[in-house]
Write an enzyme that holds these catalytic residues in place. Structure first.
Site, PDB file in Angstrom:
ATOM      1  N   ASP A   1      44.160   3.998 -37.924  1.00 15.52           N
ATOM      2  CA  ASP A   1      44.194   5.276 -37.217  1.00 15.52           C
ATOM      3  C   ASP A   1      45.626   5.636 -36.857  1.00 15.52           C
ATOM      4  OD1 ASP A   1      43.765   7.522 -35.721  1.00 15.52           O
ATOM      5  OD2 ASP A   1      42.836   6.489 -34.017  1.00 15.52           O
TER       6      ASP A   1
ATOM      7  N   ASP B   1      46.748  12.117 -40.136  1.00 18.96           N
ATOM      8  CA  ASP B   1      45.881  11.150 -39.463  1.00 18.96           C
ATOM      9  C   ASP B   1      44.906  10.504 -40.433  1.00 18.96           C
ATOM     10  OD1 ASP B   1      44.597   9.596 -37.675  1.00 18.96           O
ATOM     11  OD2 ASP B   1      43.688  11.213 -36.525  1.00 18.96           O
TER      12      ASP B   1
END
Length: 430
Positions: A90, A318
């Site tokens: 992440d 992301d």
């Protein structure tokens, strides 16, 4: 439903201090629910849960991407001797956390349908052994309702290098909380020499029940230290600070999944460039803040649609956002251009898997980047594919766009931790 599974045997390719590992891919929870014909039912339950949590969320620091949206993972280890974990990657958060041996999760079916319907050898990678059997019909269910028990858990008493920290943490996601305390130990990418000593990491003692629906153990944050709870130094930055990397880079290459999903998720390279999957030419984009990997997005276009706001938008790269998050008006316009249809009750747009549609083009730092349909038309089981965009309602501190894996499948992302810039390099055709 077909389950797309990858065995995360992380084989290090070592050249000086450049290392490359496999990234595992598994369709996110929403895709899996759709393939089982349960997306509308799942979305209804999720919205009810969000309504119950709304007051709590309003007063908390909530990650912008929820745990259920994540689809890409790596194997890491903590401690001496190594204790292995499968973690979502992440780049929109910065903490490393794994379940602690004392973890008591929410009430849920512990093994879950994923572990019970997965081939035995693959199941052992994602799930505890008691959740795995050599025949699907013989799949077991644990006797307890503790969601943590189906996950790998860290036992500090078994590590000779563990040091206590004393600080506590509480991270709130849309579908549940993760609470626990911080500890300090040696971090490694599994079965490699790529290790950082003295790594502060979260040991989760409580996880929300929604986490039981995902077999992965936790999260490794790739964002900047300022984004971390208690501003802990993320593992990749620790590797750089401890002189373990030849260059201050980590590179994310994500393989095409398109209408027909592939088993391999991609490659994660630390300490240098990825010359196997990415073109040598890198376009460097300056970051606008050292929190997310955030930069200015000047415009977007596709077919007859084009939008270039005077000040542009703030966008963040992301790995955790399975799809691309964008302002509602933009998503609606792009969906219309490519022929995607919103299906009420599912929270998703759908499109014919064989549709011939124009590229979606992003303008970043004065250059244009074409994203082909093979990147944003993704498999969702029998029937139509999903259009890999969603409406992002972020505000304040958060960026207006989350350029997730669909864009990364077209362009490798080179994260420069020393010079605060993001490199974009076209994925090589194979």
């Amino acid at each position: 439903m077909k389950m797309f599974v990858v065995l995360l045997a992380l084989l290090a390719v070592v050249s000086a201090e450049v290392h490359q590992f496999n990234i595992g891919y598994r369709p996110n929870l929403r895709q899996r629910m759709n393939a089982e014909g349960k997306l509308a039912e799942y979305e209804k339950e999720r919205n009810e849960l969000l309504a119950k949590n709304s007051l709590q969320l309003a007063s908390s620091s909530s990650p912008i991407i929820d745990y259920e949206d994540m689809a890409y993972m790596v194997q890491i280890s903590m401690g001496t001797p190594a204790q292995n974990f499968v973690l979502f990657i992440d780049s929109g958060s910065s903490n490393l956390w794994v379940p602690d041996i004392t973890c008591a999760g929410g009430k849920d079916a512990t093994c879950g349908s994923y572990c019970k319907s997965t081939p035995y050898d693959a199941c052992l990678t994602f799930c505890q052994e008691e959740c795995c059997t050599k025949t699907v019909a013989g799949a077991q269910v644990l006797s307890t309702t503790d969601a943590c028990q189906s996950k790998h858990r860290f036992n500090s008493t078994q590590s000779s290098t563990y040091v206590t920290n004393g600080q506590k943490f509480d991270m709130t996601y849309n579908t549940g909380e993760v609470k626990g305390f911080f500890g300090v130990d040696t971090f490694c990418f599994t079965n490699t020499s790529v290790c950082a000593t003295g790594q502060v990491f979260g040991q989760a003692t409580t996880i929300g029940e929604a986490f039981g629906k995902q077999p992965e153990d936790g999260i490794i944050g790739l964002g900047w230290p300022a984004l971390a709870v208690n501003q802990q130094i993320p593992p990749l930055f620790n590797l750089m600070n401890q002189g373990k990397l030849d260059q201050p880079y980590f590179v994310v290459y994500l393989a095409q999944i398109g209408p027909t999903s592939q088993i391999n998720g991609g490659a994660f390279t630390v300490g240098g460039l990825d010359t196997t999957h990415c073109e040598s030419n890198v376009d460097w984009v300056p970051l606008t803040t050292n929190t997310f990997w955030q930069f200015k997005l000047s415009g977007v276009s596709s077919g007859s649609f084009s939008q270039t706001p005077t000040s542009g938008w703030q966008a963040a790269a992301d790995t955790a956002a399975s799809f691309i998050g964008a302002p509602k008006s933009v998503v609606t316009s792009l969906a219309k251009v490519v022929g995607a249809t919103y299906v009420p009750g599912t929270g998703a747009f759908f499109i014919d898997c064989d549709a011939v549609v124009p590229d979606i083009v992003f303008t970043i730092n004065g250059k244009t980047y074409n994203m082909p349909s093979t990147s944003f038309v993704v498999s969702a089981g029998p029937g139509p594919c999903m259009f890999a965009f969603y409406e992002l309602t972020a505000g304040g501190f958060y960026p207006a766009w989350m350029l997730g894996p669909p864009f990364m499948r077209a362009y490798c992302h080179v994260h420069d931790m020393q010079n605060a810039r993001l490199g974009l390099s076209k994925v090589l055709s194979h």
